[in-house]
Design an enzyme around this catalytic site. Structure first.
Site, PDB file in Angstrom:
ATOM      1  N   GLN A  90      59.082 -22.945  40.883  1.00  0.00           N
ATOM      2  CA  GLN A  90      60.358 -23.457  40.597  1.00  0.00           C
ATOM      3  C   GLN A  90      61.018 -22.718  39.168  1.00  0.00           C
ATOM      4  OE1 GLN A  90      60.210 -28.192  41.041  1.00  0.00           O
ATOM      5  NE2 GLN A  90      58.022 -27.493  40.734  1.00  0.00           N
ATOM      6  N   VAL A  92      62.158 -19.917  36.569  1.00  0.00           N
ATOM      7  CA  VAL A  92      63.152 -18.831  36.506  1.00  0.00           C
ATOM      8  C   VAL A  92      62.846 -17.694  35.836  1.00  0.00           C
ATOM      9  CG1 VAL A  92      65.129 -20.334  37.498  1.00  0.00           C
ATOM     10  CG2 VAL A  92      64.716 -20.147  34.874  1.00  0.00           C
ATOM     11  N   HIS A 108      64.353 -21.412  42.984  1.00  0.00           N
ATOM     12  CA  HIS A 108      65.525 -21.694  41.957  1.00  0.00           C
ATOM     13  C   HIS A 108      66.095 -20.760  41.358  1.00  0.00           C
ATOM     14  CE1 HIS A 108      63.610 -26.184  41.480  1.00  0.00           C
ATOM     15  NE2 HIS A 108      64.205 -26.003  42.890  1.00  0.00           N
TER      16      HIS A 108
HETATM   17  N1  APR Z   1      49.796 -27.373  31.169  1.00  0.00           N
HETATM   18  C1  APR Z   1      49.769 -27.811  32.540  1.00  0.00           C
HETATM   19  N2  APR Z   1      50.903 -28.825  32.813  1.00  0.00           N
HETATM   20  C2  APR Z   1      51.766 -29.036  31.703  1.00  0.00           C
HETATM   21  C3  APR Z   1      51.700 -28.433  30.543  1.00  0.00           C
HETATM   22  C4  APR Z   1      50.550 -27.433  30.283  1.00  0.00           C
HETATM   23  N3  APR Z   1      50.495 -26.727  28.919  1.00  0.00           N
HETATM   24  N4  APR Z   1      52.648 -28.668  29.732  1.00  0.00           N
HETATM   25  C5  APR Z   1      53.466 -29.511  30.557  1.00  0.00           C
HETATM   26  N5  APR Z   1      52.700 -29.588  31.726  1.00  0.00           N
HETATM   27  C6  APR Z   1      53.275 -30.274  32.910  1.00  0.00           C
HETATM   28  C7  APR Z   1      53.990 -31.887  32.612  1.00  0.00           C
HETATM   29  O1  APR Z   1      52.807 -32.826  32.458  1.00  0.00           O
HETATM   30  C8  APR Z   1      54.920 -32.181  33.624  1.00  0.00           C
HETATM   31  O2  APR Z   1      54.147 -32.611  34.602  1.00  0.00           O
HETATM   32  O3  APR Z   1      54.519 -29.779  33.552  1.00  0.00           O
HETATM   33  C9  APR Z   1      55.260 -30.544  34.040  1.00  0.00           C
HETATM   34  C10 APR Z   1      56.674 -30.202  33.653  1.00  0.00           C
HETATM   35  O4  APR Z   1      57.652 -31.117  34.534  1.00  0.00           O
HETATM   36  P1  APR Z   1      59.052 -30.754  34.289  1.00  0.00           P
HETATM   37  O5  APR Z   1      59.533 -30.682  32.985  1.00  0.00           O
HETATM   38  O6  APR Z   1      59.886 -31.912  35.129  1.00  0.00           O
HETATM   39  O7  APR Z   1      59.171 -29.120  34.970  1.00  0.00           O
HETATM   40  P2  APR Z   1      59.398 -28.960  36.594  1.00  0.00           P
HETATM   41  O8  APR Z   1      58.527 -29.848  37.314  1.00  0.00           O
HETATM   42  O9  APR Z   1      59.002 -27.528  36.804  1.00  0.00           O
HETATM   43  O10 APR Z   1      60.935 -29.444  36.943  1.00  0.00           O
HETATM   44  C11 APR Z   1      61.142 -29.065  38.052  1.00  0.00           C
HETATM   45  O11 APR Z   1      63.765 -29.556  37.701  1.00  0.00           O
HETATM   46  O12 APR Z   1      65.328 -29.794  36.365  1.00  0.00           O
HETATM   47  C12 APR Z   1      64.843 -29.007  37.410  1.00  0.00           C
HETATM   48  O13 APR Z   1      65.132 -26.796  38.043  1.00  0.00           O
HETATM   49  C13 APR Z   1      64.541 -27.550  36.937  1.00  0.00           C
HETATM   50  O14 APR Z   1      62.784 -26.313  38.211  1.00  0.00           O
HETATM   51  C14 APR Z   1      62.938 -27.414  37.456  1.00  0.00           C
HETATM   52  C15 APR Z   1      62.645 -28.653  38.451  1.00  0.00           C
END
Ligand code: APR
Length: 232
Positions: A90, A92, A108
């Site tokens: 997901q 970029v 994405h």
């Molecule tokens: N190690 C492992 N996991 C981690 C770490 C880390 N160091 N830091 C954060 N996380 C986890 C968090 O617990 C959370 O569950 O990564 C996840 C990040 O979640 P989001 O911020 O929601 O990111 P993501 O799931 O990639 O979002 C999906 O949403 O806004 C859109 O297009 C955007 O691609 C993105 C999509």
């Protein structure tokens, strides 16, 4: 010999320890910017300069970031596992590729891509993009980042559904499970008979859909999982 097909979904959490922000954690990108302003076609229509500023800053930040031990572990898995290893990301950023992964689908889009809003031509994005930049193909000043915004169809979805149906193992790494269709991948893979694993800092919204979980930082738990997988 273990020739299982492994499909891996990654989210912003795998790049967190490379210094790139996540979206929904404390202080994340969506606490600094409104999604509707910087990640929707309507927001781009309303204020293209604001959107380009947002992506120009992320492109510059990502260009300076280095892959971490989790990205490296997935590249090692692809190189050493006898079966197919596919990363559906997901993200970029280009950290999977910088770590050496080759079989990567960016559902994405990517910060490295530019797209013409008029003729759909795609080219490599310059470090700084502005809507007035004419499209190299049709000349129209309708340049946008080649990133999938909310309300738009993610890329490669036909292929991704097929890969999920064929997966023997499905692993989700560093994603909150808040955004569809990616959040539905675990159920799709499980319906196809895959063993499902969540590797995350904390339980995601979809944690109950996974057969196996491991919680901690990606730079610790992903290399651990890869070592176990290669020793099977
Ligand atoms: N190690 C492992 N996991 C981690 C770490 C880390 N160091 N830091 C954060 N996380 C986890 C968090 O617990 C959370 O569950 O990564 C996840 C990040 O979640 P989001 O911020 O929601 O990111 P993501 O799931 O990639 O979002 C999906 O949403 O806004 C859109 O297009 C955007 O691609 C993105 C999509």
């Amino acid at each position: 010999m273990n020739t299982d097909k492994i499909v891996i979904l990654t989210g912003a959490g795998i790049s967190a320890e490379s210094g790139l922000g996540t979206f929904r954690d404390e202080g994340g990108l969506w606490s600094q910017h409104r999604i509707e302003d910087v990640a929707t076609p309507e927001g781009f229509e309303r204020d293209p300069d604001l959107v380009h500023d947002f992506y120009n800053a992320r492109r510059a930040h990502a260009a300076k970031a280095a892959p971490n031990a989790a990205h490296a572990a997935l590249a090692r898995l692809e190189a050493e596992h006898p079966g197919e290893v596919l990363i559906v990301t997901q993200n970029v950023d280009a950290l999977h590729e910088k770590a050496g992964s080759k079989n990567v689908l960016h559902m994405h889009g990517t910060l490295a891509g530019a797209l013409c809003g008029a003729c759909d031509h795609r080219w490599t994005a310059p470090p700084e993009m502005h809507k007035a930049n004419p499209c190299p193909a049709c000349g129209t000043p309708a340049t946008r980042p080649d990133v999938v915004w909310f309300g738009e169809m993610p890329y490669f979805m036909e292929d991704i559904w097929t890969h999920l149906a064929e997966a023997d193992t499905f692993v989700a790494i560093g994603t909150s499970g808040e955004v569809y269709p990616a959040a539905a991948f675990v159920q799709e893979a499980a319906m196809g008979g895959a063993h499902t694993i969540e590797l995350n800092l904390a339980p995601s919204s979809r944690v109950s859909d996974f057969a196996e979980t491991s919680f901690g930082t990606a730079t610790r738990i992903v290399p651990d999982w890869v070592a176990r997988e290669l020793a099977r």
